[in-house]
Design a protein around this motif. Sequence first.
Motif, PDB file in Angstrom:
ATOM      1  N   ALA A  41       3.002   4.245   8.872  1.00 47.04           N
ATOM      2  CA  ALA A  41       3.124   4.324  11.115  1.00 47.04           C
ATOM      3  C   ALA A  41       3.351   3.129  10.799  1.00 47.04           C
ATOM      4  O   ALA A  41       3.355   2.216  11.458  1.00 47.04           O
ATOM      5  CB  ALA A  41       2.197   5.158  10.550  1.00 47.04           C
ATOM      6  N   PHE A  42       1.966   2.866  10.267  1.00 49.02           N
ATOM      7  CA  PHE A  42       1.148   0.724   9.884  1.00 49.02           C
ATOM      8  C   PHE A  42       2.910  -0.273  10.273  1.00 49.02           C
ATOM      9  O   PHE A  42       2.735  -0.913  10.474  1.00 49.02           O
ATOM     10  CB  PHE A  42       0.201   0.398   9.049  1.00 49.02           C
ATOM     11  N   LEU A  43       3.275  -0.101   8.798  1.00 50.61           N
ATOM     12  CA  LEU A  43       4.732  -0.702   8.431  1.00 50.61           C
ATOM     13  C   LEU A  43       5.719  -1.053   9.359  1.00 50.61           C
ATOM     14  O   LEU A  43       6.175  -1.775  10.220  1.00 50.61           O
ATOM     15  CB  LEU A  43       5.033   0.058   7.499  1.00 50.61           C
ATOM     16  N   ILE A  44       5.973   0.430  10.256  1.00 47.11           N
ATOM     17  CA  ILE A  44       6.837   0.801  11.378  1.00 47.11           C
ATOM     18  C   ILE A  44       6.393  -0.202  12.432  1.00 47.11           C
ATOM     19  O   ILE A  44       6.461  -0.936  13.258  1.00 47.11           O
ATOM     20  CB  ILE A  44       6.837   1.806  11.788  1.00 47.11           C
ATOM     21  N   ILE A  45       4.992   0.036  12.772  1.00 47.09           N
ATOM     22  CA  ILE A  45       4.204  -0.310  13.905  1.00 47.09           C
ATOM     23  C   ILE A  45       4.004  -2.086  14.028  1.00 47.09           C
ATOM     24  O   ILE A  45       4.427  -2.698  15.016  1.00 47.09           O
ATOM     25  CB  ILE A  45       2.283   0.131  14.456  1.00 47.09           C
ATOM     26  N   ILE A  46       3.417  -2.765  13.060  1.00 50.03           N
ATOM     27  CA  ILE A  46       3.839  -4.437  12.765  1.00 50.03           C
ATOM     28  C   ILE A  46       5.064  -4.795  12.570  1.00 50.03           C
ATOM     29  O   ILE A  46       5.060  -5.871  13.076  1.00 50.03           O
ATOM     30  CB  ILE A  46       2.711  -4.669  11.407  1.00 50.03           C
ATOM     31  N   SER A  47       5.977  -4.211  12.217  1.00 49.88           N
ATOM     32  CA  SER A  47       7.622  -4.694  11.862  1.00 49.88           C
ATOM     33  C   SER A  47       8.125  -4.491  13.578  1.00 49.88           C
ATOM     34  O   SER A  47       8.934  -5.585  13.846  1.00 49.88           O
ATOM     35  CB  SER A  47       8.124  -3.219  11.222  1.00 49.88           C
ATOM     36  N   VAL A  48       7.679  -3.802  14.066  1.00 42.89           N
ATOM     37  CA  VAL A  48       8.224  -3.593  15.241  1.00 42.89           C
ATOM     38  C   VAL A  48       7.158  -4.790  15.944  1.00 42.89           C
ATOM     39  O   VAL A  48       8.204  -5.402  16.935  1.00 42.89           O
ATOM     40  CB  VAL A  48       8.056  -2.798  16.459  1.00 42.89           C
ATOM     41  N   ALA A  49       6.530  -5.033  16.272  1.00 41.03           N
ATOM     42  CA  ALA A  49       5.665  -6.071  17.224  1.00 41.03           C
ATOM     43  C   ALA A  49       6.016  -7.296  16.566  1.00 41.03           C
ATOM     44  O   ALA A  49       6.287  -8.488  17.855  1.00 41.03           O
ATOM     45  CB  ALA A  49       3.932  -5.826  15.936  1.00 41.03           C
ATOM     46  N   GLN A  85     -11.473   7.065   6.073  1.00 45.92           N
ATOM     47  CA  GLN A  85     -10.803   6.324   4.832  1.00 45.92           C
ATOM     48  C   GLN A  85      -9.656   7.220   4.163  1.00 45.92           C
ATOM     49  O   GLN A  85      -9.037   6.671   2.933  1.00 45.92           O
ATOM     50  CB  GLN A  85     -12.562   6.142   4.695  1.00 45.92           C
ATOM     51  N   VAL A  86     -10.672   8.865   4.134  1.00 46.61           N
ATOM     52  CA  VAL A  86      -9.296   9.568   3.571  1.00 46.61           C
ATOM     53  C   VAL A  86      -7.508   9.542   4.125  1.00 46.61           C
ATOM     54  O   VAL A  86      -6.607   8.937   3.055  1.00 46.61           O
ATOM     55  CB  VAL A  86      -9.640  11.276   4.420  1.00 46.61           C
ATOM     56  N   TYR A  87      -7.795   9.075   5.345  1.00 43.89           N
ATOM     57  CA  TYR A  87      -6.221   9.075   5.651  1.00 43.89           C
ATOM     58  C   TYR A  87      -5.390   7.673   5.654  1.00 43.89           C
ATOM     59  O   TYR A  87      -4.297   7.477   5.343  1.00 43.89           O
ATOM     60  CB  TYR A  87      -6.234   8.930   7.704  1.00 43.89           C
ATOM     61  N   LEU A  88      -6.420   6.644   5.197  1.00 42.86           N
ATOM     62  CA  LEU A  88      -5.985   4.835   4.411  1.00 42.86           C
ATOM     63  C   LEU A  88      -5.764   5.423   2.883  1.00 42.86           C
ATOM     64  O   LEU A  88      -4.609   4.877   2.394  1.00 42.86           O
ATOM     65  CB  LEU A  88      -7.103   4.535   4.454  1.00 42.86           C
ATOM     66  N   GLN A  89      -5.595   6.836   1.526  1.00 40.34           N
ATOM     67  CA  GLN A  89      -5.093   6.784   0.937  1.00 40.34           C
ATOM     68  C   GLN A  89      -3.575   7.674   1.089  1.00 40.34           C
ATOM     69  O   GLN A  89      -3.722   8.499   0.043  1.00 40.34           O
ATOM     70  CB  GLN A  89      -6.133   7.895   0.125  1.00 40.34           C
ATOM     71  N   THR A  90      -3.058   8.281   2.118  1.00 40.24           N
ATOM     72  CA  THR A  90      -2.249   8.807   2.372  1.00 40.24           C
ATOM     73  C   THR A  90      -0.695   7.645   2.578  1.00 40.24           C
ATOM     74  O   THR A  90      -0.869   6.642   3.089  1.00 40.24           O
ATOM     75  CB  THR A  90      -2.213   9.726   3.569  1.00 40.24           C
ATOM     76  N   GLN A  91      -0.100   7.898   1.716  1.00 45.10           N
ATOM     77  CA  GLN A  91       1.261   7.123   2.621  1.00 45.10           C
ATOM     78  C   GLN A  91       1.947   6.878   3.787  1.00 45.10           C
ATOM     79  O   GLN A  91       3.048   6.269   4.247  1.00 45.10           O
ATOM     80  CB  GLN A  91       2.767   7.920   0.997  1.00 45.10           C
ATOM     81  N   GLU A  92       1.886   8.514   4.243  1.00 48.62           N
ATOM     82  CA  GLU A  92       3.026   8.375   6.042  1.00 48.62           C
ATOM     83  C   GLU A  92       2.099   7.041   6.119  1.00 48.62           C
ATOM     84  O   GLU A  92       1.960   6.614   7.872  1.00 48.62           O
ATOM     85  CB  GLU A  92       2.304   9.521   6.230  1.00 48.62           C
ATOM     86  N   THR A  93       0.825   6.960   6.334  1.00 48.34           N
ATOM     87  CA  THR A  93      -0.385   5.983   7.140  1.00 48.34           C
ATOM     88  C   THR A  93       0.013   4.756   6.885  1.00 48.34           C
ATOM     89  O   THR A  93       0.135   4.262   8.030  1.00 48.34           O
ATOM     90  CB  THR A  93      -1.373   6.898   6.933  1.00 48.34           C
ATOM     91  N   TRP A  94       0.595   4.677   6.062  1.00 43.76           N
ATOM     92  CA  TRP A  94       0.821   3.020   5.739  1.00 43.76           C
ATOM     93  C   TRP A  94       2.267   2.419   5.880  1.00 43.76           C
ATOM     94  O   TRP A  94       2.546   1.466   6.799  1.00 43.76           O
ATOM     95  CB  TRP A  94       0.634   1.989   4.549  1.00 43.76           C
ATOM     96  N   GLU A 138       0.761  -1.014   0.001  1.00 40.62           N
ATOM     97  CA  GLU A 138       0.268   0.177  -0.061  1.00 40.62           C
ATOM     98  C   GLU A 138       0.663   1.228   0.606  1.00 40.62           C
ATOM     99  O   GLU A 138       0.550   1.994  -0.736  1.00 40.62           O
ATOM    100  CB  GLU A 138      -0.854  -0.256   1.394  1.00 40.62           C
ATOM    101  N   TYR A 139       1.901   1.347   0.487  1.00 40.30           N
ATOM    102  CA  TYR A 139       2.883   2.090   1.180  1.00 40.30           C
ATOM    103  C   TYR A 139       3.565   2.480  -1.009  1.00 40.30           C
ATOM    104  O   TYR A 139       3.624   3.939  -1.221  1.00 40.30           O
ATOM    105  CB  TYR A 139       3.846   2.113   1.278  1.00 40.30           C
ATOM    106  N   ASP A 140       3.644   1.835  -1.029  1.00 38.41           N
ATOM    107  CA  ASP A 140       4.199   1.565  -2.476  1.00 38.41           C
ATOM    108  C   ASP A 140       3.054   1.974  -3.344  1.00 38.41           C
ATOM    109  O   ASP A 140       3.691   3.312  -4.877  1.00 38.41           O
ATOM    110  CB  ASP A 140       4.718   0.558  -3.195  1.00 38.41           C
ATOM    111  N   ASN A 141       2.315   1.837  -3.669  1.00 38.63           N
ATOM    112  CA  ASN A 141       0.860   2.039  -4.168  1.00 38.63           C
ATOM    113  C   ASN A 141       0.898   3.356  -4.326  1.00 38.63           C
ATOM    114  O   ASN A 141       0.475   4.255  -5.581  1.00 38.63           O
ATOM    115  CB  ASN A 141       0.087   1.183  -4.163  1.00 38.63           C
ATOM    116  N   TYR A 142       0.557   4.692  -3.399  1.00 33.38           N
ATOM    117  CA  TYR A 142       0.484   5.816  -2.535  1.00 33.38           C
ATOM    118  C   TYR A 142       1.786   6.419  -3.242  1.00 33.38           C
ATOM    119  O   TYR A 142       1.620   7.683  -1.971  1.00 33.38           O
ATOM    120  CB  TYR A 142      -0.205   5.918  -1.482  1.00 33.38           C
ATOM    121  N   LYS A 143       3.077   5.906  -3.552  1.00 39.67           N
ATOM    122  CA  LYS A 143       3.960   6.879  -3.823  1.00 39.67           C
ATOM    123  C   LYS A 143       3.535   8.514  -4.284  1.00 39.67           C
ATOM    124  O   LYS A 143       4.822   9.228  -4.537  1.00 39.67           O
ATOM    125  CB  LYS A 143       5.208   5.987  -4.204  1.00 39.67           C
ATOM    126  N   SER A 144       2.597   7.783  -5.545  1.00 42.74           N
ATOM    127  CA  SER A 144       2.683   8.882  -6.029  1.00 42.74           C
ATOM    128  C   SER A 144       1.474  10.246  -5.719  1.00 42.74           C
ATOM    129  O   SER A 144       1.747  11.158  -6.544  1.00 42.74           O
ATOM    130  CB  SER A 144       2.511   8.192  -7.970  1.00 42.74           C
TER     131      SER A 144
END
Length: 713
Positions: A318-326, A307-316, A286-292
């Motif tokens: 943050a999710f990537l960092i949290i899940i990676s740490v867990a 739903q608007v927040y899920l369309q930003t690269q920063e949100t994904w 998702e992070y790569d898809n919203y790169k542009s």
Amino acid sequence: MGKKDGDPDQSQYGEPAQFDPKFNGPIHKRSCTDIICCVLFMLVLLGYMVVGIIAWIYGDPRHVLYPRNSTGSFCGIDQNKDKPNVFYFDILKCAVATNVIAASLNGLQCPTTQVCVAECPKGFWGLTNYVGPAAAAFNQSLCVPSLNLTTTKLTPAAIMDKELCPFYYTPTVSVLGRCIPDLNSLGTIPDYFSGIPNLPFADLNASLINSTGDIVNGFNAEDVGVRIFEDFASAWPWIILGLVISMLVSLLFLLLLRFTAPVMVWLLIIGLLGAGAYGIWHCYWEYDNYKSMSATIHNIGFTTNFQVYLQTQETWLAFLIIISVAEAVILLTVIFLRTRILIAIALIQEASRAVSYMMSSLLYPLVTFVLVLICVAYWGTTALYLATSGAPLYRVVALNGSQADCRRYNGTEECDPLNFTSAGLSCASARCVFLRYNAEGLLQRNIFNLQLYNAVAFLWCVNFVIALGQCTLAGAFASYYWAFAKPADIPAFPVSTAFIRTLRYHVGSLAFGALILTLVQIVRVLLEYIDHKTRSAQNPCARFLMCCLKCCFWCLEKFIKFLNRNAYIMIAIYGKNFCVSAKNAFLLLMRNIIRVVVLDKVTDLLLFFGKLLVVGGVAVLSFFFFSGRIVLPGDTFQSETLNYYWMPIITVAIGSYLIAHGFFSVYNMSVDTLFLCFLEDLERNDGSQEKPYYMSKSLMKILNKSNKKPKGK
């Protein structure tokens, strides 16, 4: 010198248990513990019995169980035995004044005449002929018993004015013994109703629907109840079969844990890590898809549309960092605590082995269930009798309060409903109706205190019954662990022996622990009551404070239950009082806190998976069967005969959960008991000839320990 993994953790939490050559399991020479609390508990039980006797002597549950007519007589008993239903002359007055069902159940009478009838009217009828004999105008079975239509000299108009007979009625059904309009059968009111004079509303149909719609929709469940009863009558053998299947599956699951626990635990851990890995990949995708995309959280600002927040690269990101740490934390935990996970698996297998050697322990939840059921039945019966212990008070009330001569009859004059007559009064519609229960006597003034005593004693008794079961099972499983040669050294009848020993010596200790838990539960109930009563007046700060208080006491209750559980294990083994046992159990657990956390989480994971397997599997199987998707060859049962096929499914699902919970509670108690015994074994013994380990060979293998020489050789 460094500590090897598996040795007791040395810390400030007390000294490790010392070797005792005489100790080989639950001690037999013990004395009674916490005698003061035992005496207090017995006094409370004695007072509880006295409260029950007082309630039984002065209470009259007929006020709740049976409807009453206008004279105060009960319908369905005594002289009205063949007339179980009460019929309201003008149901609209009941609907306008108050909810008839709730009012009747609380003893309040509707401002209209009521008579006991054998059957509720099923059709439409209205008085159209005001001349001629009364016998031809009214139905004798629906009039007041004191009126004889064949001999009375009253005209139909006079009878209607005095409300001695109904002047109209609509189709009704019996709901809890009350004749309530059947809105499903009303349809359109017949045309002749529009020509009947003196109807209280111009549009009777609309008035009935608007005034009694909530009543009928809420309580008109007779047809549904009958259909559900029919479903149970035709499907009960299959419901029992479903519960038997759930019992067998639960038992099979617990026994298979002895052989499949390592596979199941590692599969669950790998599945958790796999789910985390998929989450990382998905977030990166998702992070790569919203790169542009040029939109950022800073540009969007605050909005309730998430739903608007899920369309930003920063949100994904943050999710990537949290899940990676867990994921990293879980992976490192598994790597560094793998030995303790292996210990937890071995203890789970040992618990399954202990249950298989003492199958009678699986039947003990039935004893707890029966005792809790007795407590609930006694509490409910006592509460019902206390609530109806006051003598009923009757007052004169005018049914037609609009007349000048009737306005003074507003419920201030006392009367006797059995001997009351309006013949000498200036108001023909005056009736003697029930007002309330007498609250002026000594007993009635203390009803609230007695009900409070009833509730507190009930909570204490239920918590004591649960504590009795935990201590009994702990004594049985402790006798298994401390048997050096299993199963040869396991004592005969370990469950019954532990039960008798607990009742003989430790009633006071169990009552002490149950009392502490009861006090916390009472505070929680009070907080819920205060929150409910003051919710409309609370500001955000007060709501936050109340939420914090409820959360804190919820956590405190969970901690007390955890501490009590381990204290009961220590009581079952060593026979000491509650405070000493709770202290020793707490210090022992704190000295091995990492093992405690690992074992608790692994066990919770397995039991959750087991309950999900049992309840979900049996519920799905019952769904396919009762919905007709599975048809057994030669089966006479047809799913088409069921009115509501989901009712047997819900029954099987709830029953399966209760059965699985009962089996797994025994298993959980076995794991906790063996775990404490295992920790004590590590601290007491060293594997030498004088101090051999009592643990299983699999546990010794995991810890790289062994006994130098078998005991007794």
